[in-house]
Design a protein around this motif. Structure first.
Motif, PDB file in Angstrom:
ATOM      1  N   ARG A 117       0.837  -1.195   0.000  1.00 40.65           N
ATOM      2  CA  ARG A 117       0.000   0.000   0.000  1.00 40.65           C
ATOM      3  C   ARG A 117       0.870   1.242   0.000  1.00 40.65           C
ATOM      4  N   GLU A 196      -1.976   1.110 -14.679  1.00 47.23           N
ATOM      5  CA  GLU A 196      -3.384   0.970 -14.278  1.00 47.23           C
ATOM      6  C   GLU A 196      -4.301   1.334 -15.443  1.00 47.23           C
ATOM      7  N   ASP A 201      -3.635  -4.724 -13.182  1.00 46.17           N
ATOM      8  CA  ASP A 201      -4.003  -4.722 -11.770  1.00 46.17           C
ATOM      9  C   ASP A 201      -2.696  -4.601 -10.979  1.00 46.17           C
ATOM     10  N   ASN A 203      -1.797  -3.818  -8.002  1.00 47.03           N
ATOM     11  CA  ASN A 203      -1.663  -4.459  -6.689  1.00 47.03           C
ATOM     12  C   ASN A 203      -1.357  -5.937  -6.815  1.00 47.03           C
TER      13      ASN A 203
ATOM     14  N   GLY B  53     -11.094   6.745 -12.913  1.00 47.61           N
ATOM     15  CA  GLY B  53     -10.902   6.209 -11.572  1.00 47.61           C
ATOM     16  C   GLY B  53      -9.637   6.654 -10.862  1.00 47.61           C
ATOM     17  N   GLU B  56     -11.513   9.923  -7.163  1.00 53.59           N
ATOM     18  CA  GLU B  56     -12.889   9.547  -6.867  1.00 53.59           C
ATOM     19  C   GLU B  56     -13.733  10.808  -6.810  1.00 53.59           C
ATOM     20  N   LYS B  71     -16.123   4.517  -8.002  1.00 59.85           N
ATOM     21  CA  LYS B  71     -15.475   3.646  -7.006  1.00 59.85           C
ATOM     22  C   LYS B  71     -14.766   2.437  -7.612  1.00 59.85           C
ATOM     23  N   LYS B  72     -14.834   2.282  -8.933  1.00 54.25           N
ATOM     24  CA  LYS B  72     -14.063   1.199  -9.524  1.00 54.25           C
ATOM     25  C   LYS B  72     -12.603   1.633  -9.647  1.00 54.25           C
ATOM     26  N   LYS B  73     -11.698   0.656  -9.618  1.00 51.29           N
ATOM     27  CA  LYS B  73     -10.279   0.986  -9.736  1.00 51.29           C
ATOM     28  C   LYS B  73      -9.943   1.284 -11.195  1.00 51.29           C
ATOM     29  N   HIS B  75      -7.753   0.136 -13.257  1.00 49.19           N
ATOM     30  CA  HIS B  75      -7.563  -0.995 -14.174  1.00 49.19           C
ATOM     31  C   HIS B  75      -8.893  -1.687 -14.490  1.00 49.19           C
ATOM     32  N   GLU B  76      -9.828  -1.629 -13.536  1.00 47.81           N
ATOM     33  CA  GLU B  76     -11.147  -2.222 -13.796  1.00 47.81           C
ATOM     34  C   GLU B  76     -11.881  -1.400 -14.849  1.00 47.81           C
TER      35      GLU B  76
END
Ligand SMILES: Nc1ncnc2c1ncn2[C@@H]1O[C@H](COP(=O)(O)OP(=O)(O)O)[C@@H](O)[C@H]1O
Ligand SMILES: [Mg+2]
Lengths: 319, 254
Positions: A117, A196, A201, A203, B53, B56, B71-73, B75-76
């Motif tokens: 994090r 990203e 992803d 993380n 994203g 926010e 609220k989606k990341k 990469h999503e």
């Protein structure tokens, strides 16, 4: 199978086999005596440690200072297993190595949750703390000897074992880097925001890079334990982590070939120049400071790149 | 079934005390070329950062084909079909042109780590497919001949184009371009605008384009939203925008 890849594999396998045959012949004929043989064996273990740390530091681009901690987990876990189980060595040792690797992988996963994090220097501090915590836990575990040390570990680590495990580590790391997962890991180092935005992803791939690193740190620890036959928490201090990090930095961040060469040179050199050992800590701390500064300065990064011998300067891993 | 791909309602964000965007509505239709313009500091990039994203939103909703993206990341959101370029180019500089695109194309491969490390047949099959697809995308801007050049060694204009190709790699439904012509000369700009129009048609996508130079977007955009100080100033066709007194005032100064 891809033609280019076949050729590369063939050359690599030939190099590995010829290297092994030559070294074995030199050892059998006594040209390489037991003392040098021991140094070469340590060099192989250091290759495993250096190449694996390079995955986190060089390819993922995060400064991690807890590598000795994961090495310790692997060393103790494998030693505990091989001391309590009585199988034939040819079976017991590879299992012990895998147990060492997976124990370190689990420890790496636990550390990665809070650590990833954070970024940059904060991550460095968390991994440093993790290494120290691991060492202190080991100190207080009586079944593995505590501060007094853990003795009577079977001496399974022959030169052949160290050599071929190092080869596996090099191949696996290189192969990871040359896959879609490796590319995603490198993209984080290059530009996390762009990664990203490209659907990576970040993380997940940070964790993958981190636990891959930890796994081979554990494997290196297992080799180490069964070579020394004696373990003590005091072996796995921050100094040990930094020692490995220096090998990574000098070999070149993101260069597997560089890590191999640098691990060999930095294992052999101190033995050749005994007087150098007085200055070792000085050199190590300087290298660490330069590295932390370089993280924030492109100019310094460029300079570091230029200082590296051309032979070691292999970009990122796409060859 | 409505024709709206991107539906933004009452979008707003605060940075501490600063209200950078406030009460913004945008509807981008399927296959539309949409312009988002406004003076420097108006909040255009901030809108993109909310759509993708990175930030926010403090309030409002963002929907892609009816699905809520808040609220989606990042990469999503990218994998859902919104991809972007950056005002300050963000390439994977030490990787090759081809690798830059392959990273975005990862969405189309699914071989496991073990398959990748052990180099099983599926690895070679999927990597080959990805490489072919990457080369096809690179060819859109004639970048296929530079496939093995490091991204950092490309000339500036080509870096901008590579970023667009990389954005196409995730197979977007909506492509966000943040000042794609920044730093280009008029000729380069014109050919870029032509290329954007072409790729909108060939890939059947919607494009939302940021420019601070108003004249530039007039030529190709079918609809334009003008913002100033984070709020809507005007919305309409290029003709309506060009003659809007408030827009003229904002651009010519008080
Ligand atoms: N992360 C942030 N923190 C604080 N203020 C920000 C941040 N991002 C943007 N801003 C502010 O929001 C306003 C709009 O910026 P931006 O969206 O970059 O404008 P544009 O792209 O239209 O030129 C500016 O005043 C900028 O300083
Ligand atoms: Mg902007």
């Amino acid at each position: 199978m891809n033609q280019k890849f076949k050729k590369q594999l063939l050359t690599d396998v030939l190099t590995v086999v010829i290297g092994y045959v030559v070294l074995t012949v030199l050892m059998r004929t006594g040209v390489i005596n037991d003392y040098i043989k021991g140094i070469l064996l340590m060099a192989c273990i250091n290759i495993v440690l250096t190449v694996s740390l390079n995955i986190t530091s060089g390819f993922l681009g995060e400064l991690a200072l807890g590598h000795a901690g994961f090495m310790a987990v692997g060393a103790y876990a494998s030693a505990l297993f091989s001391k309590s189980i009585g199988l034939i060595p040819a079976v017991e040792f590879p299992v012990a190595i895998l147990i060492g690797g997976f124990a370190a992988l689990i420890a790496g996963y636990i550390v990665s949750i809070p650590a990833l994090r954070l970024k940059g220097d904060y991550l460095a501090i968390i991994t440093l703390a993790a290494g120290e915590i691991i060492r202190n836990i080991l100190k207080n575990l009586d079944i593995i000897g505590g501060t007094k040390g853990y003795t009577g570990i079977p001496g399974y680590t022959t030169f052949a074992w160290a050599y071929f495990v190092a080869v596996i580590c090099i191949f696996a790391s290189k192969s990871l880097i040359q896959s879609r997962h490796g590319r995603s890991i490198i993209s984080i180092r290059e530009d996390e925001i762009a990664a990203e935005a490209s659907g990576v992803d970040t993380n997940r791939y940070k964790i993958i890079g981190f636990i891959f690193s930890a796994f081979f740190a554990g494997v290196g620890g297992a080799l180490y334990a069964h070579y020394l036959r004696f373990l003590q928490p005091g072996i796995f201090t921050l100094n040990k982590s930094i020692e490995i990090l220096v090998m990574v930095v000098l070999g070149g961040m993101g260069s597997i070939r560089g890590s191999v060469i640098s691990a060999v040179i930095l294992t052999v050199l101190p033995e050749l120049l005994r007087g150098f050992s007085d200055y070792r800590m000085l050199v190590y701390s300087l290298a660490l400071i330069i590295m932390m500064l370089a993280k924030h300065s492109d100019k310094l990064k460029l300079l570091l790149g230029k200082l590296q011998p051309a032979a070691l300067r292999k970009e990122t891993g796409h060859e | 079934m409505s024709n709206v791909v991107l539906e933004v309602r009452d979008l707003g964000i605060n940075f501490g005390g600063l209200r950078a965007v406030d009460g913004l509505n945008i509807d981008v239709e399927k296959n539309q070329l949409y312009g988002l313009i406004g003076p420097n500091g108006a909040g255009k990039t901030t809108v993109f950062n909310m759509l993708t994203g990175v930030y926010e939103p403090s309030d409002g909703t963002i929907k892609l084909n009816g699905e809520l993206l808040n609220k989606k990341k990042p990469h999503e959101i990218a994998r859902k079909g919104v991809s972007r370029t950056f005002q300050n180019i963000r390439l994977f500089k030490n990787l090759t042109v081809l690798e830059n695109v392959l990273i975005a194309l990862d969405t189309q491969a699914d071989y496991s780590i073990l398959t990748g490390v052990l180099k099983l047949p599926k690895f070679f099959r999927q990597e080959k497919e990805m490489e072919e697809e990457a080369m096809r995308l690179l060819a859109v801007f004639g970048l296929d001949s530079d496939a093995h050049t490091l991204a950092r060694n490309l000339p500036y204009g080509k870096q901008r184009e590579l970023e667009i190709v990389r954005a196409l790699g995730t197979h977007p439904k909506l492509l966000l371009l943040d000042e794609p012509a920044a730093g280009m000369n008029p000729q380069e700009t014109q050919s870029l605008m032509d290329a954007i129009e072409t790729l909108r048609n060939t890939f059947d996508i919607s494009v939302l384009l940021i420019e601070h130079d108003m004249k530039l977007v007039m030529g190709i955009c079918e609809k334009i939203t003008v913002i100033n100080y984070g709020t809507l100033l005007a919305c309409g066709t290029p003709e309506e925008i060009q003659t809007n007194p408030q827009v003229i005032k904002a651009y010519l100064g008080e």
